[in-house]
Design a protein around this motif. Structure first.
Motif, PDB file in Angstrom:
ATOM      1  N   VAL A  67       0.775  -1.318  -0.294  1.00  0.00           N
ATOM      2  CA  VAL A  67       0.081   0.127   0.262  1.00  0.00           C
ATOM      3  C   VAL A  67       0.970   1.041   0.093  1.00  0.00           C
ATOM      4  O   VAL A  67       0.734   2.254  -0.948  1.00  0.00           O
ATOM      5  CB  VAL A  67      -1.067   0.027   1.101  1.00  0.00           C
ATOM      6  N   VAL A  68       1.982   1.310   0.704  1.00  0.00           N
ATOM      7  CA  VAL A  68       2.431   2.470   1.050  1.00  0.00           C
ATOM      8  C   VAL A  68       3.442   2.732  -0.206  1.00  0.00           C
ATOM      9  O   VAL A  68       3.562   3.679  -0.777  1.00  0.00           O
ATOM     10  CB  VAL A  68       3.631   2.269   2.229  1.00  0.00           C
ATOM     11  N   GLY A  69       4.085   1.609  -0.851  1.00  0.00           N
ATOM     12  CA  GLY A  69       4.819   1.736  -2.086  1.00  0.00           C
ATOM     13  C   GLY A  69       4.094   2.269  -3.260  1.00  0.00           C
ATOM     14  O   GLY A  69       4.656   3.020  -3.959  1.00  0.00           O
ATOM     15  N   ARG A  77       5.440  11.577  -3.294  1.00  0.00           N
ATOM     16  CA  ARG A  77       6.240  12.044  -1.818  1.00  0.00           C
ATOM     17  C   ARG A  77       6.059  10.628  -0.850  1.00  0.00           C
ATOM     18  O   ARG A  77       5.051   9.962  -1.086  1.00  0.00           O
ATOM     19  CB  ARG A  77       5.527  13.377  -1.368  1.00  0.00           C
ATOM     20  N   PRO A  78       6.692  10.894   0.321  1.00  0.00           N
ATOM     21  CA  PRO A  78       6.436   9.617   1.179  1.00  0.00           C
ATOM     22  C   PRO A  78       4.926   9.900   1.899  1.00  0.00           C
ATOM     23  O   PRO A  78       4.736  11.042   2.181  1.00  0.00           O
ATOM     24  CB  PRO A  78       7.495   9.974   2.397  1.00  0.00           C
ATOM     25  N   THR A  98      13.798   1.980   4.808  1.00  0.00           N
ATOM     26  CA  THR A  98      14.170   3.162   5.635  1.00  0.00           C
ATOM     27  C   THR A  98      14.311   4.284   4.460  1.00  0.00           C
ATOM     28  O   THR A  98      14.114   5.429   4.618  1.00  0.00           O
ATOM     29  CB  THR A  98      15.577   3.108   6.395  1.00  0.00           C
ATOM     30  N   THR A  99      14.742   3.970   3.288  1.00  0.00           N
ATOM     31  CA  THR A  99      14.985   4.920   2.249  1.00  0.00           C
ATOM     32  C   THR A  99      13.436   5.440   1.908  1.00  0.00           C
ATOM     33  O   THR A  99      13.621   6.631   1.048  1.00  0.00           O
ATOM     34  CB  THR A  99      15.711   4.276   1.038  1.00  0.00           C
ATOM     35  N   TRP A 100      12.446   4.821   2.111  1.00  0.00           N
ATOM     36  CA  TRP A 100      11.229   5.619   1.787  1.00  0.00           C
ATOM     37  C   TRP A 100      10.774   6.731   2.696  1.00  0.00           C
ATOM     38  O   TRP A 100       9.890   7.455   2.119  1.00  0.00           O
ATOM     39  CB  TRP A 100      10.180   4.463   1.740  1.00  0.00           C
ATOM     40  N   ASP A 101      11.514   7.117   3.665  1.00  0.00           N
ATOM     41  CA  ASP A 101      11.154   8.027   4.431  1.00  0.00           C
ATOM     42  C   ASP A 101       9.861   8.235   5.033  1.00  0.00           C
ATOM     43  O   ASP A 101       9.288   9.505   4.885  1.00  0.00           O
ATOM     44  CB  ASP A 101      11.596   9.335   3.702  1.00  0.00           C
ATOM     45  N   VAL A 102       9.233   7.161   5.083  1.00  0.00           N
ATOM     46  CA  VAL A 102       7.811   7.145   5.592  1.00  0.00           C
ATOM     47  C   VAL A 102       7.538   7.853   6.864  1.00  0.00           C
ATOM     48  O   VAL A 102       8.448   7.806   7.881  1.00  0.00           O
ATOM     49  CB  VAL A 102       7.405   6.053   5.745  1.00  0.00           C
ATOM     50  N   ARG A 103       6.671   8.825   7.110  1.00  0.00           N
ATOM     51  CA  ARG A 103       6.357   9.222   8.525  1.00  0.00           C
ATOM     52  C   ARG A 103       5.078   8.715   9.208  1.00  0.00           C
ATOM     53  O   ARG A 103       4.109   8.279   8.448  1.00  0.00           O
ATOM     54  CB  ARG A 103       5.870  10.814   8.097  1.00  0.00           C
ATOM     55  N   PHE A 131      -5.079  11.841   0.542  1.00  0.00           N
ATOM     56  CA  PHE A 131      -5.733  10.567  -0.122  1.00  0.00           C
ATOM     57  C   PHE A 131      -5.570   9.677   0.908  1.00  0.00           C
ATOM     58  O   PHE A 131      -4.431   9.422   1.476  1.00  0.00           O
ATOM     59  CB  PHE A 131      -4.855  10.540  -1.375  1.00  0.00           C
ATOM     60  N   VAL A 132      -6.907   9.239   1.385  1.00  0.00           N
ATOM     61  CA  VAL A 132      -6.849   8.346   2.350  1.00  0.00           C
ATOM     62  C   VAL A 132      -7.121   6.776   2.045  1.00  0.00           C
ATOM     63  O   VAL A 132      -7.857   6.659   1.378  1.00  0.00           O
ATOM     64  CB  VAL A 132      -7.906   8.841   3.311  1.00  0.00           C
ATOM     65  N   ALA A 133      -6.390   5.981   2.574  1.00  0.00           N
ATOM     66  CA  ALA A 133      -6.493   4.575   2.290  1.00  0.00           C
ATOM     67  C   ALA A 133      -6.271   3.681   3.447  1.00  0.00           C
ATOM     68  O   ALA A 133      -5.570   4.137   4.468  1.00  0.00           O
ATOM     69  CB  ALA A 133      -5.643   4.201   1.140  1.00  0.00           C
ATOM     70  N   GLY A 134      -6.634   2.495   3.347  1.00  0.00           N
ATOM     71  CA  GLY A 134      -6.687   1.518   4.577  1.00  0.00           C
ATOM     72  C   GLY A 134      -5.251   0.785   4.266  1.00  0.00           C
ATOM     73  O   GLY A 134      -4.732   0.618   3.235  1.00  0.00           O
ATOM     74  N   CYS A 135      -4.444   0.281   5.479  1.00  0.00           N
ATOM     75  CA  CYS A 135      -3.338  -0.677   5.234  1.00  0.00           C
ATOM     76  C   CYS A 135      -3.854  -1.977   4.631  1.00  0.00           C
ATOM     77  O   CYS A 135      -2.961  -2.683   4.408  1.00  0.00           O
ATOM     78  CB  CYS A 135      -2.817  -0.768   6.447  1.00  0.00           C
ATOM     79  N   ASP A 136      -5.238  -2.340   4.598  1.00  0.00           N
ATOM     80  CA  ASP A 136      -5.479  -3.627   4.171  1.00  0.00           C
ATOM     81  C   ASP A 136      -6.152  -3.523   2.847  1.00  0.00           C
ATOM     82  O   ASP A 136      -6.933  -4.463   2.267  1.00  0.00           O
ATOM     83  CB  ASP A 136      -6.621  -4.078   5.083  1.00  0.00           C
ATOM     84  N   MET A 137      -5.568  -2.736   1.818  1.00  0.00           N
ATOM     85  CA  MET A 137      -6.054  -2.683   0.433  1.00  0.00           C
ATOM     86  C   MET A 137      -4.844  -2.971  -0.509  1.00  0.00           C
ATOM     87  O   MET A 137      -4.290  -2.174  -1.074  1.00  0.00           O
ATOM     88  CB  MET A 137      -6.356  -1.278   0.283  1.00  0.00           C
TER      89      MET A 137
END
Length: 261
Positions: A67-69, A77-78, A98-103, A131-137
């Motif tokens: 999802v994050v990727g 952007r992260p 760690t290189t994705w710089d996720v906050r 933009f809102v999404a769930g972690c389970d998508m």
């Protein structure tokens, strides 16, 4: 599933303007709304069983990473990941490069559910849109997300952050309120976890909501929400909104059977 995944922009390499622009045949990245993706991961995963469902894998990849990727590539952007506890943050951070710089942000303690994460993210970013999404998508599709960006950009001539700013189109010389949110609507109803929210609109209205209210209550408060039927979006939107709440549903997705809820 394999062919469609090959069409996605890279979720491992840093996104570039060129790679982001490929997610839609009709959307120029320079015209897309200035948005930060918010991935909601603060739930307790009670229906999923042991462990946080965001760490379950599909094709050998944790759902949170998929999802994050994808959203990192689409927005350029992260993303923000909203969690409820420090333990959740630690475990999810370990699953992301760690290189994705996720906050990470902690859910607003005065609220609950998805709304708590959205409220916290709205206070942590400066972009006009979330933009809102769930972690389970796990089947999020860049083309479906980008189509919503295009819709928002077409209503947002100067990209102003004010909820009540007006824009004028050639088809409406009276002007119109810029939408405070752009939300897909399927035969099942609204899809608030695959939607764009104007940051200012969230911040201006969240204090009026009850602790147990959800995103539906927020949308009900907003005047001029842009509801977009699935027939006006890429066919991939039906896959994109798929979420998994149980291990059985995840197994069905892995077998190529899409699960809506």
């Amino acid at each position: 599933m394999t062919r469609e995944r090959q069409d996605r922009p890279s979720r491992t390499d840093p996104p570039t303007a060129a790679s982001v622009s490929t997610v839609s045949d009709t959307t120029d990245a320079s015209d897309a709304p200035d948005a930060t993706a918010v991935v909601l991961a603060g739930g307790e995963s009670t229906r999923f069983g042991h462990g946080h469902k965001a760490l379950a894998t599909l094709d050998g990849e944790p759902l949170i990473r998929r999802v994050v990727g994808t959203l990192r590539a689409v927005t350029g952007r992260p993303p923000i990941v909203a969690v409820r506890t420090a333990d959740q943050r630690e475990r999810l951070a370990a699953a992301l490069p760690t290189t994705w710089d996720v906050r990470f942000v902690r859910d607003d303690p005065s609220l609950s559910g998805p709304l708590a994460g959205v409220a916290a993210a709205a206070d942590a970013v400066t972009t006009p849109w979330l933009f809102v999404a769930g972690c389970d998508m796990p089947l999020l599709e860049p083309h479906a997300v980008a189509a919503l960006f295009e819709r928002a950009a077409s209503r947002d001539g100067d990209r102003g952050d004010g909820e009540h700013a007006r824009s004028v189109s050639s088809n409406d010389d009276r002007g119109r309120l810029k939408p405070p949110a752009v939300v897909p609507v399927s035969g099942h109803g609204r899809e608030p976890l695959h939607a764009l929210y104007r940051r200012a609109a969230v911040r201006e209205n969240v204090s009026e909501l009850a602790p147990d209210d959800g995103l539906g209550a927020l949308l009900d408060r907003l005047d001029g929400v842009e509801h977009v039927g699935f027939d006006a979006l890429p066919e991939s939107v039906d896959r994109s909104v798929t979420n998994v709440n149980t291990r059985t549903e995840l197994a069905r997705v892995a077998a190529g059977c899409e699960v809506r809820r």
